[in-house]
Write a protein that holds these residues in place. Structure first.
Motif, short mmCIF file in Angstrom:
data_model
loop_
_atom_site.label_atom_id
_atom_site.label_comp_id
_atom_site.label_asym_id
_atom_site.label_seq_id
_atom_site.Cartn_x
_atom_site.Cartn_y
_atom_site.Cartn_z
N VAL A 147 24.68 63.55 5.26
CA VAL A 147 25.26 64.46 4.27
C VAL A 147 26.26 65.39 4.95
O VAL A 147 27.37 65.57 4.49
CB VAL A 147 24.17 65.28 3.55
CG1 VAL A 147 24.79 66.38 2.70
CG2 VAL A 147 23.30 64.37 2.69
N ASP A 148 25.87 65.95 6.09
CA ASP A 148 26.75 66.87 6.81
C ASP A 148 28.02 66.18 7.27
O ASP A 148 29.10 66.75 7.20
CB ASP A 148 26.04 67.47 8.02
CG ASP A 148 24.94 68.44 7.62
OD1 ASP A 148 24.08 68.71 8.47
OD2 ASP A 148 24.95 68.93 6.48
N SER A 149 27.93 64.93 7.70
CA SER A 149 29.12 64.24 8.20
C SER A 149 30.07 63.85 7.07
O SER A 149 31.24 63.61 7.29
CB SER A 149 28.73 63.01 9.00
OG SER A 149 28.14 62.04 8.16
N ASN A 150 29.56 63.79 5.84
CA ASN A 150 30.41 63.45 4.70
C ASN A 150 30.96 64.67 3.97
O ASN A 150 31.74 64.54 3.05
CB ASN A 150 29.62 62.59 3.70
CG ASN A 150 29.29 61.23 4.26
OD1 ASN A 150 30.05 60.68 5.05
ND2 ASN A 150 28.15 60.70 3.89
N ARG A 151 30.51 65.85 4.39
CA ARG A 151 30.94 67.08 3.75
C ARG A 151 32.43 67.32 3.98
O ARG A 151 32.91 67.17 5.09
CB ARG A 151 30.15 68.25 4.32
CG ARG A 151 29.64 69.19 3.26
CD ARG A 151 28.90 70.32 3.87
NE ARG A 151 27.48 70.05 3.65
CZ ARG A 151 26.51 70.64 4.28
NH1 ARG A 151 26.75 71.52 5.20
NH2 ARG A 151 25.28 70.36 4.00
#
Length: 156
Positions: A147-151
Protein backbone atom coordinates in the motif's frame (compact mmCIF):
# COMPACT_ATOMS: atom_id res chain seq x y z
CA UNK A 1 20.44 -25.63 -29.26
CA UNK A 2 20.69 -28.06 -26.37
CA UNK A 3 20.26 -26.96 -22.75
CA UNK A 4 23.94 -27.15 -21.82
CA UNK A 5 24.95 -25.04 -24.82
CA UNK A 6 22.20 -22.54 -24.01
CA UNK A 7 23.53 -22.11 -20.46
CA UNK A 8 27.11 -21.74 -21.72
CA UNK A 9 26.20 -19.15 -24.35
CA UNK A 10 23.92 -17.22 -21.99
CA UNK A 11 26.90 -16.65 -19.68
CA UNK A 12 29.56 -16.08 -22.33
CA UNK A 13 27.47 -13.85 -24.61
CA UNK A 14 26.65 -11.51 -21.73
CA UNK A 15 28.78 -8.37 -21.66
CA UNK A 16 31.55 -9.15 -19.19
CA UNK A 17 30.76 -12.90 -19.25
CA UNK A 18 31.31 -15.02 -16.17
CA UNK A 19 33.30 -12.26 -14.48
CA UNK A 20 30.33 -9.88 -14.60
CA UNK A 21 27.73 -12.51 -13.72
CA UNK A 22 29.38 -14.57 -10.96
CA UNK A 23 28.97 -11.98 -8.21
CA UNK A 24 25.41 -11.15 -9.25
CA UNK A 25 24.55 -14.85 -9.11
CA UNK A 26 26.10 -15.23 -5.67
CA UNK A 27 28.90 -17.44 -6.99
CA UNK A 28 32.24 -16.61 -5.40
CA UNK A 29 34.44 -16.96 -8.43
CA UNK A 30 34.09 -16.52 -12.18
CA UNK A 31 36.12 -19.73 -12.51
CA UNK A 32 33.42 -21.64 -10.60
CA UNK A 33 30.70 -20.19 -12.84
CA UNK A 34 32.75 -21.06 -15.93
CA UNK A 35 33.08 -24.60 -14.63
CA UNK A 36 29.34 -24.83 -13.89
CA UNK A 37 28.35 -23.77 -17.41
CA UNK A 38 31.03 -25.76 -19.26
CA UNK A 39 29.17 -28.53 -21.12
CA UNK A 40 32.21 -30.79 -20.74
CA UNK A 41 32.42 -30.51 -16.94
CA UNK A 42 30.77 -33.32 -15.02
CA UNK A 43 31.54 -32.20 -11.46
CA UNK A 44 29.91 -28.76 -11.30
CA UNK A 45 26.44 -27.88 -12.55
CA UNK A 46 24.28 -24.79 -12.49
CA UNK A 47 21.17 -25.15 -10.30
CA UNK A 48 17.66 -24.41 -11.48
CA UNK A 49 17.51 -21.36 -9.23
CA UNK A 50 20.80 -20.10 -10.69
CA UNK A 51 19.45 -20.68 -14.21
CA UNK A 52 16.33 -18.62 -13.44
CA UNK A 53 18.42 -15.86 -11.86
CA UNK A 54 20.74 -15.96 -14.86
CA UNK A 55 17.83 -15.44 -17.24
CA UNK A 56 16.43 -12.60 -15.13
CA UNK A 57 19.80 -10.82 -14.97
CA UNK A 58 20.71 -11.26 -18.62
CA UNK A 59 17.25 -11.07 -20.19
CA UNK A 60 18.42 -14.02 -22.30
CA UNK A 61 15.87 -16.85 -22.40
CA UNK A 62 17.73 -19.41 -24.49
CA UNK A 63 17.82 -21.71 -21.46
CA UNK A 64 14.02 -21.60 -21.16
CA UNK A 65 13.59 -22.00 -24.90
CA UNK A 66 15.88 -25.03 -25.00
CA UNK A 67 14.04 -26.59 -22.03
CA UNK A 68 10.73 -26.06 -23.83
CA UNK A 69 12.12 -27.54 -27.06
CA UNK A 70 13.41 -30.57 -25.14
CA UNK A 71 9.96 -31.11 -23.59
CA UNK A 72 7.90 -30.28 -26.66
CA UNK A 73 6.46 -27.14 -25.05
CA UNK A 74 6.47 -23.43 -25.79
CA UNK A 75 6.91 -20.40 -23.58
CA UNK A 76 5.16 -17.17 -24.39
CA UNK A 77 5.42 -13.72 -22.87
CA UNK A 78 2.48 -12.82 -20.69
CA UNK A 79 0.73 -9.60 -21.62
CA UNK A 80 1.85 -6.56 -19.68
CA UNK A 81 -1.38 -5.73 -17.88
CA UNK A 82 -0.67 -3.51 -14.84
CA UNK A 83 -3.72 -4.81 -12.99
CA UNK A 84 -2.40 -8.36 -13.25
CA UNK A 85 1.02 -7.68 -11.79
CA UNK A 86 1.41 -9.78 -8.71
CA UNK A 87 3.69 -9.43 -5.76
CA UNK A 88 5.14 -12.94 -5.55
CA UNK A 89 6.42 -12.23 -2.05
CA UNK A 90 2.89 -11.48 -0.94
CA UNK A 91 1.57 -14.64 -2.58
CA UNK A 92 4.33 -16.73 -0.99
CA UNK A 93 3.52 -15.30 2.43
CA UNK A 94 -0.16 -16.11 1.99
CA UNK A 95 0.72 -19.69 1.01
CA UNK A 96 2.94 -19.95 4.11
CA UNK A 97 -0.02 -18.87 6.25
CA UNK A 98 -2.14 -21.57 4.61
CA UNK A 99 0.59 -24.16 5.22
CA UNK A 100 0.73 -23.20 8.91
CA UNK A 101 -3.07 -23.38 9.05
CA UNK A 102 -2.84 -26.94 7.74
CA UNK A 103 -0.11 -27.75 10.29
CA UNK A 104 -2.31 -26.31 13.03
CA UNK A 105 -5.27 -28.44 11.91
CA UNK A 106 -3.12 -31.57 11.81
CA UNK A 107 -1.74 -30.99 15.32
CA UNK A 108 -5.25 -30.23 16.58
CA UNK A 109 -6.59 -33.46 15.08
CA UNK A 110 -3.80 -35.48 16.71
CA UNK A 111 -4.29 -33.68 20.01
CA UNK A 112 -8.01 -34.45 20.07
CA UNK A 113 -7.74 -38.04 18.84
CA UNK A 114 -7.83 -39.62 22.30
CA UNK A 115 -10.20 -37.09 23.85
CA UNK A 116 -7.67 -35.57 26.24
CA UNK A 117 -4.93 -32.94 25.96
CA UNK A 118 -1.51 -33.55 27.47
CA UNK A 119 1.00 -30.85 28.43
CA UNK A 120 3.21 -31.91 25.49
CA UNK A 121 0.30 -31.65 23.06
CA UNK A 122 -0.56 -28.21 24.40
CA UNK A 123 3.09 -27.11 23.89
CA UNK A 124 3.09 -28.48 20.33
CA UNK A 125 -0.15 -26.64 19.59
CA UNK A 126 1.22 -23.45 21.13
CA UNK A 127 4.32 -23.66 18.95
CA UNK A 128 2.26 -24.06 15.77
CA UNK A 129 -0.11 -21.23 16.75
CA UNK A 130 2.82 -18.88 17.40
CA UNK A 131 4.41 -19.79 14.07
CA UNK A 132 1.10 -19.08 12.36
CA UNK A 133 0.84 -15.73 14.14
CA UNK A 134 4.37 -14.85 12.96
CA UNK A 135 3.37 -15.67 9.38
CA UNK A 136 0.21 -13.57 9.70
CA UNK A 137 2.14 -10.59 11.09
CA UNK A 138 4.68 -10.87 8.28
CA UNK A 139 1.83 -11.03 5.76
CA UNK A 140 0.20 -7.95 7.28
CA UNK A 141 3.48 -6.00 7.14
CA UNK A 142 4.03 -6.93 3.49
CA UNK A 143 0.48 -5.91 2.58
CA UNK A 144 1.06 -2.53 4.24
CA UNK A 145 4.37 -2.15 2.35
CA UNK A 146 2.49 -2.71 -0.90
CA UNK A 147 0.00 0.00 0.00
CA UNK A 148 2.79 2.41 0.94
CA UNK A 149 4.70 1.76 -2.28
CA UNK A 150 1.59 2.49 -4.36
CA UNK A 151 0.75 5.69 -2.52
CA UNK A 152 0.91 8.81 -4.66
CA UNK A 153 3.12 11.62 -3.44
CA UNK A 154 1.35 14.95 -3.37
CA UNK A 155 3.30 18.16 -3.69
CA UNK A 156 2.16 21.30 -1.93
Amino acid sequence: MNILDAVYHTVHDFKGGATALAIRLGIRSPAVLNSKVNPNTETHHITLLEAVKLMVITGDYRILQSLCAELGKVAIDLPDIPESQRDTTLMELMLNVDIKKGDCSGVFKQMMADGRITAGEARDMSTIVHQMIEQLVTLEKQINRCVDSNREVTHV
